[in-house]
Structures are given as C-alpha cells and as structure tokens.
Design a protein around this motif. Structure first.
Motif, PDB file in Angstrom:
ATOM      1  N   ASP A  87      40.249  21.594  32.066  1.00  0.00           N
ATOM      2  CA  ASP A  87      40.830  22.267  33.230  1.00  0.00           C
ATOM      3  C   ASP A  87      39.897  22.144  34.439  1.00  0.00           C
ATOM      4  O   ASP A  87      38.672  22.117  34.303  1.00  0.00           O
ATOM      5  CB  ASP A  87      41.063  23.745  32.955  1.00  0.00           C
ATOM      6  CG  ASP A  87      42.286  23.997  32.096  1.00  0.00           C
ATOM      7  OD1 ASP A  87      42.982  23.017  31.770  1.00  0.00           O
ATOM      8  OD2 ASP A  87      42.543  25.163  31.753  1.00  0.00           O
ATOM      9  N   THR A  88      40.487  22.101  35.606  1.00  0.00           N
ATOM     10  CA  THR A  88      39.732  22.161  36.850  1.00  0.00           C
ATOM     11  C   THR A  88      39.668  23.609  37.305  1.00  0.00           C
ATOM     12  O   THR A  88      40.700  24.292  37.357  1.00  0.00           O
ATOM     13  CB  THR A  88      40.389  21.297  37.933  1.00  0.00           C
ATOM     14  OG1 THR A  88      40.413  19.932  37.503  1.00  0.00           O
ATOM     15  CG2 THR A  88      39.613  21.394  39.247  1.00  0.00           C
ATOM     16  N   VAL A  89      38.467  24.090  37.611  1.00  0.00           N
ATOM     17  CA  VAL A  89      38.310  25.476  38.048  1.00  0.00           C
ATOM     18  C   VAL A  89      37.724  25.510  39.451  1.00  0.00           C
ATOM     19  O   VAL A  89      37.000  24.599  39.860  1.00  0.00           O
ATOM     20  CB  VAL A  89      37.398  26.271  37.088  1.00  0.00           C
ATOM     21  CG1 VAL A  89      38.043  26.388  35.722  1.00  0.00           C
ATOM     22  CG2 VAL A  89      36.023  25.653  36.981  1.00  0.00           C
ATOM     23  N   THR A  90      38.041  26.561  40.170  1.00  0.00           N
ATOM     24  CA  THR A  90      37.506  26.756  41.517  1.00  0.00           C
ATOM     25  C   THR A  90      36.472  27.877  41.490  1.00  0.00           C
ATOM     26  O   THR A  90      36.404  28.654  40.533  1.00  0.00           O
ATOM     27  CB  THR A  90      38.621  27.117  42.504  1.00  0.00           C
ATOM     28  OG1 THR A  90      39.281  28.310  42.050  1.00  0.00           O
ATOM     29  CG2 THR A  90      39.633  25.987  42.603  1.00  0.00           C
ATOM     30  N   LEU A  91      35.677  27.958  42.530  1.00  0.00           N
ATOM     31  CA  LEU A  91      34.672  28.997  42.623  1.00  0.00           C
ATOM     32  C   LEU A  91      35.335  30.377  42.595  1.00  0.00           C
ATOM     33  O   LEU A  91      36.298  30.620  43.307  1.00  0.00           O
ATOM     34  CB  LEU A  91      33.869  28.837  43.920  1.00  0.00           C
ATOM     35  CG  LEU A  91      32.714  29.817  44.134  1.00  0.00           C
ATOM     36  CD1 LEU A  91      31.628  29.590  43.086  1.00  0.00           C
ATOM     37  CD2 LEU A  91      32.136  29.668  45.529  1.00  0.00           C
ATOM     38  N   ASN A  92      34.829  31.264  41.715  1.00  0.00           N
ATOM     39  CA  ASN A  92      35.314  32.637  41.556  1.00  0.00           C
ATOM     40  C   ASN A  92      36.676  32.732  40.884  1.00  0.00           C
ATOM     41  O   ASN A  92      37.263  33.821  40.836  1.00  0.00           O
ATOM     42  CB  ASN A  92      35.334  33.390  42.888  1.00  0.00           C
ATOM     43  CG  ASN A  92      33.942  33.670  43.413  1.00  0.00           C
ATOM     44  OD1 ASN A  92      33.018  33.878  42.639  1.00  0.00           O
ATOM     45  ND2 ASN A  92      33.780  33.654  44.725  1.00  0.00           N
ATOM     46  N   GLN A  93      37.189  31.626  40.354  1.00  0.00           N
ATOM     47  CA  GLN A  93      38.413  31.693  39.561  1.00  0.00           C
ATOM     48  C   GLN A  93      38.127  32.466  38.276  1.00  0.00           C
ATOM     49  O   GLN A  93      37.097  32.278  37.639  1.00  0.00           O
ATOM     50  CB  GLN A  93      38.914  30.290  39.223  1.00  0.00           C
ATOM     51  CG  GLN A  93      40.131  30.266  38.306  1.00  0.00           C
ATOM     52  CD  GLN A  93      40.570  28.855  37.966  1.00  0.00           C
ATOM     53  OE1 GLN A  93      40.323  27.914  38.733  1.00  0.00           O
ATOM     54  NE2 GLN A  93      41.200  28.676  36.823  1.00  0.00           N
ATOM     55  N   SER A 133      34.297  32.346  37.676  1.00  0.00           N
ATOM     56  CA  SER A 133      33.450  31.169  37.512  1.00  0.00           C
ATOM     57  C   SER A 133      32.460  31.066  38.672  1.00  0.00           C
ATOM     58  O   SER A 133      32.858  31.174  39.839  1.00  0.00           O
ATOM     59  CB  SER A 133      34.291  29.895  37.466  1.00  0.00           C
ATOM     60  OG  SER A 133      33.456  28.753  37.473  1.00  0.00           O
ATOM     61  N   TYR A 185      30.951  28.351  39.356  1.00  0.00           N
ATOM     62  CA  TYR A 185      30.966  26.940  39.739  1.00  0.00           C
ATOM     63  C   TYR A 185      32.393  26.453  39.960  1.00  0.00           C
ATOM     64  O   TYR A 185      33.349  26.997  39.409  1.00  0.00           O
ATOM     65  CB  TYR A 185      30.332  26.065  38.645  1.00  0.00           C
ATOM     66  CG  TYR A 185      28.986  26.523  38.164  1.00  0.00           C
ATOM     67  CD1 TYR A 185      27.912  26.654  39.045  1.00  0.00           C
ATOM     68  CD2 TYR A 185      28.771  26.839  36.822  1.00  0.00           C
ATOM     69  CE1 TYR A 185      26.669  27.078  38.603  1.00  0.00           C
ATOM     70  CE2 TYR A 185      27.530  27.266  36.366  1.00  0.00           C
ATOM     71  CZ  TYR A 185      26.488  27.381  37.260  1.00  0.00           C
ATOM     72  OH  TYR A 185      25.262  27.805  36.824  1.00  0.00           O
ATOM     73  N   ALA A 186      32.513  25.390  40.763  1.00  0.00           N
ATOM     74  CA  ALA A 186      33.782  24.682  40.933  1.00  0.00           C
ATOM     75  C   ALA A 186      33.622  23.320  40.290  1.00  0.00           C
ATOM     76  O   ALA A 186      32.627  22.626  40.517  1.00  0.00           O
ATOM     77  CB  ALA A 186      34.124  24.542  42.409  1.00  0.00           C
ATOM     78  N   THR A 193      35.013  20.822  36.579  1.00  0.00           N
ATOM     79  CA  THR A 193      35.848  20.595  35.398  1.00  0.00           C
ATOM     80  C   THR A 193      35.201  21.229  34.166  1.00  0.00           C
ATOM     81  O   THR A 193      34.007  21.053  33.932  1.00  0.00           O
ATOM     82  CB  THR A 193      36.049  19.096  35.143  1.00  0.00           C
ATOM     83  OG1 THR A 193      36.630  18.497  36.308  1.00  0.00           O
ATOM     84  CG2 THR A 193      36.971  18.858  33.952  1.00  0.00           C
ATOM     85  N   VAL A 212      30.081  19.721  37.645  1.00  0.00           N
ATOM     86  CA  VAL A 212      30.175  19.947  39.083  1.00  0.00           C
ATOM     87  C   VAL A 212      29.933  18.631  39.806  1.00  0.00           C
ATOM     88  O   VAL A 212      28.899  17.983  39.607  1.00  0.00           O
ATOM     89  CB  VAL A 212      29.148  21.002  39.526  1.00  0.00           C
ATOM     90  CG1 VAL A 212      29.239  21.244  41.025  1.00  0.00           C
ATOM     91  CG2 VAL A 212      29.355  22.300  38.758  1.00  0.00           C
TER      92      VAL A 212
END
Length: 424
Positions: free
Chosen positions: A30-36, A52, A54-55, A57, A80
């Motif tokens: 999954d791709t995650v964004t900062l603070n997701q 999270s 970090y932003a 995978t 990252v």
C-alpha cells in the motif's frame, strides 16, 4: 532510490510499556501518506489510532493483529522515495528502545520506561505478514472492530446494515448468534455452556487498579436520600430557555454542578495521598471524572478544570465526554489526572451503591435512580422525586465529619437548586 525506514511503536503516554495491535489499516504494498492512520492499537488506558510518520510504500508489517507489541519495537517498514540512504536506520539491529523510542505529536515518552518493558520477542525479530487478497475493508467503528477481534469474527463476513454501509454492533451480534464464534482460545458454538473472554487491555487495567484501590485506601461509604423534585422542575424550566435548546441537559449535569459547588467549602475531598512525601495534596483544580460503561469496559474520562465551567458549558462537556467514551474514542489524556469522580448507577435503574475509589482520588459520588414515591412534604404525604446519593471516601484523607458535610451539602443543593444560582 527509495530508503526503507522503520517506525518503532511509540510510548503512547504515561509510561505505557506495550500495546495490543487491534487492526492493521494498511497492507504490504500500500501507498501511505504522512499522518495517514495505519493501525488501531489498544493500551491499558485507551484505544489509539496510529498515524504514519512517513510517506511512501509499505514494505513490511512487524506484528500480527491480536498480538502485544512492546514500546520501542519495530512496527512497520515504509520505503520512502528521495531519501539519502545514509539516513536509513540499521535494518537488523535497532538501538536500545529507550534511545530510539519515537514520539508522535500528542504522545509522551516516560523516563526510563525500558526498565519495565516486558520482552515478548527478540528486539530484531520480524513477523512478515502475508497480504491477504485485496478486498474493500469493511466499515466499522473502533468499538465494533474491537468486539469483533475479541470474538474472532471476520468483519468481511458480516452483513452490514449501517446507514453508510458500516457493520453495526447489532450486525455483529446477529452474525455471532447465527454461526460458531472463534475466540482466541477455542471455537465456541452459540449454544455452548460458557464463553471465555481474555482479560486484557482496558478491562485488565481497570481490574488491577480497582484491586489496588480497594486494598490500599481505607474506604468509607455514607448515604443520604434526597427529595430532588425542585431539581427536576428546574431542569424542565431550563430546557425551555433559549440557552439550553441545543444542549443535552440531564439530572447528572446538576448533580455535577452541585458537587463542584460543595467542593468549595470542602476542599479536602479534592485531594490525593502522597505516600513517598507523607503529604496530603489538595488540588486547586477540579478534573471531574465520570465513570462510563463502554464496549471496552469501565473507563473514567474526566472534564479538565470543571470548576471553571458554567452550567451550559458543563452540560456540553458531559455530553461530549460520554459520547466519545461510548464510541471508543477516549484518549489517554482524557483519562489522566482526574481528581474526583461521579458514577451514575441510576441510568441502570439502581438505587444506590458503594463505589470503589478511582485510584489516586479521595472521593467518588454515586448517583442513584430518581423515583417518584410518597414523601413527607410540608407536613403532608405527597408524591415526590427522590434519589439516593452515596459517597465513598479515603479515610486517610477525609474524616467522617468532612465526608458527611460534603455529602449533606450536595443533597441540600439538589433539594434547593436555586442555591446553585446564589453560589455559582
């Protein structure tokens, strides 16, 4: 070239040493964004959503749902993009948790919490979680997810009837009734003679705290029965005013206000016992705790600086506190630093009780059911609204006279609530 960064489970407040992973909200790839929000975990105090830091995978998940993770242990790896490889953490031998415990906004780090940390697995051990076939994640509130986890129910198999397509508690119960339920110990058919529920999380913390309180503080409980008809009449009048048309005003609001007013002339009820210093610590601020039954067990969130609030703001604060607790969204900060507590057993139709003190507090007020019953009024028998109040207090901090005067003051205010206007 992407750099893999390892996120270590942070201290979620007040020196907590571990947390149970309830639900992963992301999968490998999954791709995650900062603070997701990437996971829901439960500490001994509350359920917490982890964002999270970090932003990128998701490369690896280091824990399985339902397991306990130590603070400072690897939690998730994120690749990252555009990072200098020299900034990457060592992939196999992380530094001592006390030195590397990450801190997220709103989380605290206790001093030397590592000395009390229980090691459930070697620090560098990786648990590779194989991603399941990608399906849409069912919608459900944290309390429902927690209940499903407790009973081993896969929410993807539950028929959702919520307004927005979410799985409700009723949906979960219907599913459990219709099929065998897998718990953490065994598979239990619906008609089994017993069901075993693991003692952990908030329930385990509450049980331990209550035992400590019961066997540490010498409890004394006193009772008073009060004609609260004038309070009920005043509530009806206030609800009709423009100031309270959009506010949930309940008898508990006036009981809370009466307690706050009575504390002004009885400050030792808002105190604690400092064993190390051998001192009684009288608190200037009142952080009013409200015992709340939640899907995750008994919790006592508190209203900070409740003594500064007018009746309308107090009503709003009480409503927000109970709603948040029932939704399972109470955070560790909401449970910390309480100074005195109210438990409302009347909502369950109970007349009175002998409550156990919330640890570290001097007193707890129990508010019983309000019942219409014959009562002497102005020399005659009349049908009146009557309730029983009981007060448990720590006899090290509060002597019998102080406790009695405090309880009597609350009863007097509720029998003549115009006193609130005069003293507020």
């Amino acid at each position: 070239m992407p750099t893999v960064k390892t996120f270590l489970l942070p201290d979620l407040g007040e020196g907590l040493t571990d947390a149970e992973l309830l639900t992963w909200l992301v999968r490998v790839g999954d791709t995650v964004t900062l603070n997701q929000i990437i996971a829901e975990v439960e500490t001994a105090k509350a359920s917490v959503e982890l964002p999270s830091p970090y932003a990128g995978t998701v490369v690896a998940l280091h824990a399985e749902e339902g397991t306990t993770v130590d603070v400072g242990s690897p939690f998730i790896d994120v690749a990252v993009a555009g990072e200098d490889p020299a900034d990457a953490p060592e992939p196999t031998t992380p530094a001592a948790p006390a030195e590397r415990t990450p801190v997220l906004v709103g989380y605290g780090v206790a001093e030397d919490s590592s000395s009390r940390r229980r090691q459930r697995r070697p620090a560098g051990t990786r648990v590779d979680v194989t991603p399941a076939p990608r399906t849409s994640r069912p919608l459900a509130s944290p309390p429902v997810r927690f209940a499903a986890k407790q009973h081993g129910v896969d929410l993807t198999e539950v028929d959702a009837t919520g307004v927005h397509g979410e799985v409700t508690r009723d949906d979960l119960e219907r599913h459990r009734t219709a099929a065998s339920v897998t718990t953490s110990a065994a598979t239990v058919p619906p008609d089994a003679d017993e069901e075993r529920i693991p003692i952990k999380g908030v329930r385990k913390h509450t049980a331990a705290a209550m035992v400590r309180s019961a066997f540490t503080a010498p409890h004394v409980t006193e009772f008073v029965t009060v004609d609260v008809t004038p309070t009920i009449d005043l509530l009806a009048e206030l609800r009709e005013t423009k100031h309270f048309t959009d506010v949930r005003l309940t008898p508990l609001t006036l009981v809370a206000k009466a307690l706050l007013v009575a504390l002004r002339s009885n400050p030792t009820l808002n105190s604690s016992w400092d064993e190390d210093a051998q001192e009684i610590v009288v608190k200037r601020s009142v952080n009013l705790g409200i015992a709340a039954a939640t899907p995750r067990g008994l919790m006592v969130p508190n209203i900070k600086n409740a003594h500064t609030l007018g009746l309308r703001d107090l009503a709003i604060a009480l409503s927000d506190l109970t709603t948040t607790a029932k939704e399972g969204k109470t955070g560790p900060a909401d449970l910390a630093d309480g100074t005195i507590t109210i438990t409302n057993v009347g909502v369950f139709g109970i007349d009175a009780g002998t409550p156990i003190l919330n640890p570290g507090e001097a007193a707890i007020l129990c508010f019983g059911a309000i019942r219409r019953q014959p009562w002497e009024y102005r020399g005659e028998i009349a049908l009146r609204s009557v309730t029983t109040l009981s007060l448990s207090f720590d006899h090290r901090l509060v002597d019998g006279e102080q406790g009695s005067r405090f309880l009597a003051a609350i009863g007097q205010i509720l029998s003549d609530p115009l006193t609130l206007i005069a003293l507020s």
